[in-house]
Design a protein around this motif. Structure first.
Motif, PDB file in Angstrom:
ATOM      1  N   GLY A  66       0.736   2.266  12.174  1.00 61.38           N
ATOM      2  CA  GLY A  66       0.034   2.332  11.063  1.00 61.38           C
ATOM      3  C   GLY A  66       0.097   3.900  10.575  1.00 61.38           C
ATOM      4  O   GLY A  66       0.061   4.181   9.408  1.00 61.38           O
ATOM      5  N   THR A  67      -0.164   4.634  11.547  1.00 61.20           N
ATOM      6  CA  THR A  67      -0.081   6.110  11.391  1.00 61.20           C
ATOM      7  C   THR A  67       1.288   6.538  10.847  1.00 61.20           C
ATOM      8  O   THR A  67       1.483   7.218   9.728  1.00 61.20           O
ATOM      9  CB  THR A  67      -0.223   7.057  12.695  1.00 61.20           C
ATOM     10  N   ALA A  69       3.035   4.575   9.153  1.00 61.74           N
ATOM     11  CA  ALA A  69       3.367   4.149   7.774  1.00 61.74           C
ATOM     12  C   ALA A  69       2.698   5.215   6.862  1.00 61.74           C
ATOM     13  O   ALA A  69       3.093   5.371   5.688  1.00 61.74           O
ATOM     14  CB  ALA A  69       2.615   2.644   7.702  1.00 61.74           C
ATOM     15  N   GLY A  70       1.458   5.809   7.278  1.00 64.49           N
ATOM     16  CA  GLY A  70       0.864   6.785   6.501  1.00 64.49           C
ATOM     17  C   GLY A  70       1.513   7.906   6.194  1.00 64.49           C
ATOM     18  O   GLY A  70       1.669   8.411   5.085  1.00 64.49           O
ATOM     19  N   ILE A  71       2.481   8.567   7.334  1.00 62.84           N
ATOM     20  CA  ILE A  71       3.091   9.619   7.252  1.00 62.84           C
ATOM     21  C   ILE A  71       4.400   9.291   6.378  1.00 62.84           C
ATOM     22  O   ILE A  71       4.865  10.339   5.551  1.00 62.84           O
ATOM     23  CB  ILE A  71       3.598   9.900   8.530  1.00 62.84           C
ATOM     24  N   LEU A  73       4.052   7.402   3.804  1.00 66.80           N
ATOM     25  CA  LEU A  73       3.428   7.186   2.288  1.00 66.80           C
ATOM     26  C   LEU A  73       3.300   9.010   1.962  1.00 66.80           C
ATOM     27  O   LEU A  73       3.366   8.749   0.671  1.00 66.80           O
ATOM     28  CB  LEU A  73       2.167   6.586   2.303  1.00 66.80           C
ATOM     29  N   ALA A  74       3.275   9.718   2.754  1.00 68.21           N
ATOM     30  CA  ALA A  74       2.915  11.130   2.433  1.00 68.21           C
ATOM     31  C   ALA A  74       4.344  11.685   2.108  1.00 68.21           C
ATOM     32  O   ALA A  74       4.414  12.838   1.616  1.00 68.21           O
ATOM     33  CB  ALA A  74       2.334  11.791   3.555  1.00 68.21           C
ATOM     34  N   GLY A  75       5.449  10.932   2.258  1.00 67.97           N
ATOM     35  CA  GLY A  75       6.854  11.394   2.043  1.00 67.97           C
ATOM     36  C   GLY A  75       7.565  12.206   2.984  1.00 67.97           C
ATOM     37  O   GLY A  75       8.628  12.664   2.635  1.00 67.97           O
ATOM     38  N   LEU A  76       7.193  11.962   4.251  1.00 65.47           N
ATOM     39  CA  LEU A  76       7.905  12.388   5.428  1.00 65.47           C
ATOM     40  C   LEU A  76       8.816  11.271   5.906  1.00 65.47           C
ATOM     41  O   LEU A  76       8.566  10.197   5.595  1.00 65.47           O
ATOM     42  CB  LEU A  76       7.016  13.262   6.592  1.00 65.47           C
ATOM     43  N   THR A  97       2.443  -4.007   7.086  1.00 62.53           N
ATOM     44  CA  THR A  97       2.568  -2.715   6.329  1.00 62.53           C
ATOM     45  C   THR A  97       3.816  -2.063   6.130  1.00 62.53           C
ATOM     46  O   THR A  97       4.271  -1.737   4.909  1.00 62.53           O
ATOM     47  CB  THR A  97       1.494  -1.880   7.198  1.00 62.53           C
ATOM     48  N   ARG A 100       6.629  -4.951   4.581  1.00 60.05           N
ATOM     49  CA  ARG A 100       5.939  -5.626   3.245  1.00 60.05           C
ATOM     50  C   ARG A 100       6.211  -4.507   2.032  1.00 60.05           C
ATOM     51  O   ARG A 100       6.690  -4.742   1.100  1.00 60.05           O
ATOM     52  CB  ARG A 100       4.594  -5.952   3.426  1.00 60.05           C
ATOM     53  N   ASP A 101       5.863  -3.121   2.493  1.00 66.59           N
ATOM     54  CA  ASP A 101       5.842  -2.078   1.733  1.00 66.59           C
ATOM     55  C   ASP A 101       7.196  -1.649   1.462  1.00 66.59           C
ATOM     56  O   ASP A 101       7.402  -0.613   0.898  1.00 66.59           O
ATOM     57  CB  ASP A 101       4.752  -1.118   1.572  1.00 66.59           C
ATOM     58  N   LEU A 103       8.499   0.479   3.756  1.00 66.33           N
ATOM     59  CA  LEU A 103       8.302   2.121   4.037  1.00 66.33           C
ATOM     60  C   LEU A 103       9.445   2.681   5.112  1.00 66.33           C
ATOM     61  O   LEU A 103       9.921   2.008   5.753  1.00 66.33           O
ATOM     62  CB  LEU A 103       6.899   2.161   4.574  1.00 66.33           C
TER      63      LEU A 103
ATOM     64  N   SER B 138      -5.601   3.478  10.250  1.00 65.63           N
ATOM     65  CA  SER B 138      -4.374   4.322  10.924  1.00 65.63           C
ATOM     66  C   SER B 138      -3.787   4.814   9.651  1.00 65.63           C
ATOM     67  O   SER B 138      -3.032   5.743   9.852  1.00 65.63           O
ATOM     68  CB  SER B 138      -3.561   3.255  11.460  1.00 65.63           C
ATOM     69  N   VAL B 139      -3.423   4.101   8.657  1.00 64.01           N
ATOM     70  CA  VAL B 139      -2.695   4.564   7.443  1.00 64.01           C
ATOM     71  C   VAL B 139      -3.344   5.728   6.917  1.00 64.01           C
ATOM     72  O   VAL B 139      -2.496   6.579   6.565  1.00 64.01           O
ATOM     73  CB  VAL B 139      -2.276   3.510   6.208  1.00 64.01           C
ATOM     74  N   GLY B 142      -2.506   8.888   8.992  1.00 67.27           N
ATOM     75  CA  GLY B 142      -1.252   9.060   8.716  1.00 67.27           C
ATOM     76  C   GLY B 142      -0.780   9.892   7.448  1.00 67.27           C
ATOM     77  O   GLY B 142      -0.283  10.982   7.330  1.00 67.27           O
ATOM     78  N   LEU B 143      -1.338   9.291   6.589  1.00 64.24           N
ATOM     79  CA  LEU B 143      -1.280  10.054   5.094  1.00 64.24           C
ATOM     80  C   LEU B 143      -1.965  11.431   5.123  1.00 64.24           C
ATOM     81  O   LEU B 143      -1.351  12.332   4.651  1.00 64.24           O
ATOM     82  CB  LEU B 143      -2.232   9.112   4.083  1.00 64.24           C
ATOM     83  N   GLY B 146       0.482  13.698   7.509  1.00 72.52           N
ATOM     84  CA  GLY B 146       1.458  13.881   6.749  1.00 72.52           C
ATOM     85  C   GLY B 146       1.637  14.826   5.597  1.00 72.52           C
ATOM     86  O   GLY B 146       2.027  15.780   5.475  1.00 72.52           O
ATOM     87  N   LYS B 150       2.890  18.763   4.923  1.00 72.96           N
ATOM     88  CA  LYS B 150       3.379  19.257   3.937  1.00 72.96           C
ATOM     89  C   LYS B 150       2.859  20.248   3.371  1.00 72.96           C
ATOM     90  O   LYS B 150       3.203  20.936   2.253  1.00 72.96           O
ATOM     91  CB  LYS B 150       3.848  18.109   3.010  1.00 72.96           C
ATOM     92  N   GLN B 169      -7.780  -2.150  16.378  1.00 74.19           N
ATOM     93  CA  GLN B 169      -7.060  -0.913  15.873  1.00 74.19           C
ATOM     94  C   GLN B 169      -7.849  -0.042  15.107  1.00 74.19           C
ATOM     95  O   GLN B 169      -7.609   1.114  14.990  1.00 74.19           O
ATOM     96  CB  GLN B 169      -6.178  -1.482  14.958  1.00 74.19           C
TER      97      GLN B 169
END
Lengths: 322, 252
Positions: A66-67, A69-71, A73-76, A97, A100-101, A103, B138-139, B142-143, B146, B150, B169
């Protein structure tokens, strides 16, 4: 009977660690995430080149996915490393996640198949190819050795935007390719020994080296056996499989995975859907069987009939019945 | 409106300037009335969950995010309890992000942008697909991680159900946010005290809920479900740790 030629061993994880350290120093947006197995996967090497961009997420694979996936999403560019068996604990997270998306998460699993020989069945994942290739968008690769590992992972990280899974072992990368001798292509495969009239072995991962050794044994007895490295599981190298089916009466898939769901099924579905007339046999870990602890890797392969002599014996018998 | 082409829905022109809290309250009231009307017409899927999530979502989308824009802070919202979609979609309609009548016409139809659980790339203001509980914290982490890498500051509010806290989780992610001091992350728990089969405390107790978050290294606060209280809790966040805001539902 002459013994199988000695297999030269290299290490998947050492190759991976060195590669990730280099890529992290060259790519500012690369982030490596691991679930407290950095020493084992090689990811720890990244501390040397980009200490701020390697994250130990602790022993929590669902959160790890999940983390990542978020990273993404942040574009890295996140690369997840971990033991294959336990990354599959995050399969539903990958499915719902990441996949489906669509990523941009690269998942590089080490210690797959029988490679964690001492740890035993809990650690020896035999189902990951099945789980990962059933996803909608994730590409799946299974390199034969350390050289192929470097080319595969580097290509995916640099040139492919989207989810991908790479299946690696531990220190059991039987040398197949010389330095610079492998060119990666999604949907590709490598003909290592031209298909024989009777039999071609279609192998993946560390079983490519084993298959080469088995083929050499059989050749010394006068049986010409082709060997193809099917490193791209999804997309599959359909043309190569069909060409092998044209030229050989029997195709034998060889994999360090269950015979169901992995390369065996990839090849079966190509043959069936294209109406090819070659017969197919599957060598792998059969249904109903788990791995086992073993103090050395080769003894475990022997125990499960996956060492060069056992593979050769099986193919000899199959060829005799043709 | 075309249904089934999978393309994002055509948007009405939304007014996302920072409204007053009384305007947010009016949005909630209007959306609530709308939800009841829809329920009367057979669209009452997870009605209770939508009703209790409404004031939270309204404060986030119509107050917290626009206010961030005024202050020059990038704020993102992730709806983790995706089954509150009808509440979310109705709110978007009242905000003018969706054209009037969109929810009744498009909700949960094959290929529609308004799936039962919001999907990224189809549903407006949805950055990650949801529907599987326990994944979005978690997402969110991560956002933020990340964005930090940046060199950008992004604050993320993630809306969790209280039943959802059964998922392991969530606590893996709570530990991550605390370990990395992700103060930019706010978890908002819709404490409506019900989960799918019944009362949360009868199925798997969540209390002492504030203490649970605190013991993981978070700041935690419990507020009532009025928009002023929710906004107040968001505005008074401070320090270098992630915050959990537990919102006790006003009985709808």
């Amino acid at each position: 009977m002459a013994g199988a030629p000695a297999l030269q061993m290299a290490s998947y994880r050492r190759a991976l660690g060195r590669l990730l350290a280099r890529l992290a120093s060259e790519l500012e947006d690369l982030v490596v995430l691991d679930a407290d197995t950095l020493r084992s996967t090689g990811a720890i090497e990244v501390y040397g080149s980009a200490p701020g961009r390697v994250l130990n997420m602790g022993i929590s694979e669902q959160d790890l996915i999940g983390t990542a996936a978020g990273i993404a999403l942040a574009g890295l560019r996140p690369v997840v490393t971990g033991f294959g068996a336990f990354l599959m604990r995050g399969w539903e997270q990958i499915r719902n996640t990441v996949d489906r998306d669509g990523l941009n998460v690269k998942i590089v699993a080490t210690h797959t198949g029988l490679s964690p020989h001492l740890d035993g069945s809990s650690h020896q994942v035999l189902e990951d190819l099945a789980l990962m290739r059933s996803l909608a968008r994730t590409a799946v690769f299974s390199p034969a050795d350390d050289v192929a590992t470097v080319e595969t992972v580097e290509w995916l990280v640099r040139r492919y935007r989207g989810p991908a899974y790479v299946r690696l072992g531990r220190d059991n990368a039987f040398r197949v390719y010389g330095e610079g001798g492998f060119a990666f292509r999604p949907g590709g495969g490598e003909v290592l020994v031209e298909p024989g009239e009777a039999v071609t072995l279609l192998a993946t991962g560390p079983m490519v080296g084993v298959s080469l050794a088995a083929a050499a044994l059989l050749r010394s007895e006068g049986l010409r056996v082709g060997v193809v490295d099917v490193y791209s599981i999804k997309p599959a190298p359909k043309r190569l499989v069909l060409e092998a089916a044209e030229r050989s009466r029997l195709l034998v898939t060889v994999e360090e995975h269950r015979t169901a769901g992995g390369l065996g099924d990839v090849v079966s579905s190509i043959l069936a859907e294209e109406g090819a007339c070659a017969r197919q046999a599957r060598i792998g870990v059969p249904p109903g069987v788990y791995g086992s602890s073993s103090r050395d890797y080769m003894s475990l392969l022997k125990h499960l009939g996956l060492d060069p002599e056992s593979v050769a014996r099986r193919v000899r018998r199959l060829a005799a019945a043709l | 409106m075309v249904v089934g082409d999978g393309a994002p829905i055509p948007l009405a022109s939304p007014d996302l300037s920072s409204p007053s809290l009384s305007a947010v309250s009016s949005l909630v009231e209007a959306a609530r009335r709308r939800l009841h009307i829809l329920a009367g017409r057979g669209l009452g899927w997870h009605l209770h969950s939508s009703l209790t999530a409404l004031p939270i979502l309204a404060v986030l989308y119509a107050y917290w995010v626009p206010r961030g824009r005024v202050e020059g802070v990038d704020r993102q919202v992730i709806l983790s309890k995706g089954h509150a979609s009808l509440g979310f979609y109705t709110l978007l309609e009242e905000m003018g992000v969706l054209e009037e009548g969109s929810v009744e016409e498009l909700f949960a139809k094959p290929g529609s942008p308004l799936q039962a659980h919001p999907e990224a790339g189809r549903t407006p203001l949805t950055i990650v697909s949801n529907g599987s509980l326990g994944q979005a914290l978690s997402v969110s982490n991560g956002l933020v991680i990340g964005s930090r890498l940046k060199g950008r500051r992004v604050e993320v509010a993630v809306v969790l159900g209280d039943g959802e806290l059964d998922e392991g989780q969530v606590w893996e992610a709570a530990a991550t946010a605390a370990a990395m001091r992700l103060w930019e992350v706010v978890a908002i728990v819709d404490r409506n005290r019900v989960q799918h089969t019944g009362e949360t405390e009868a199925i798997k107790p969540k209390e002492p809920l504030e203490d649970r978050w605190r013991s993981f290294g978070w700041k935690a606060v419990t507020v009532g479900g009025r928009v002023e209280e929710i906004a107040g809790a968001l505005d008074s966040r401070a320090g270098d740790r992630p915050t959990a805001i537990i919102v006790e539902a006003v009985d709808a």
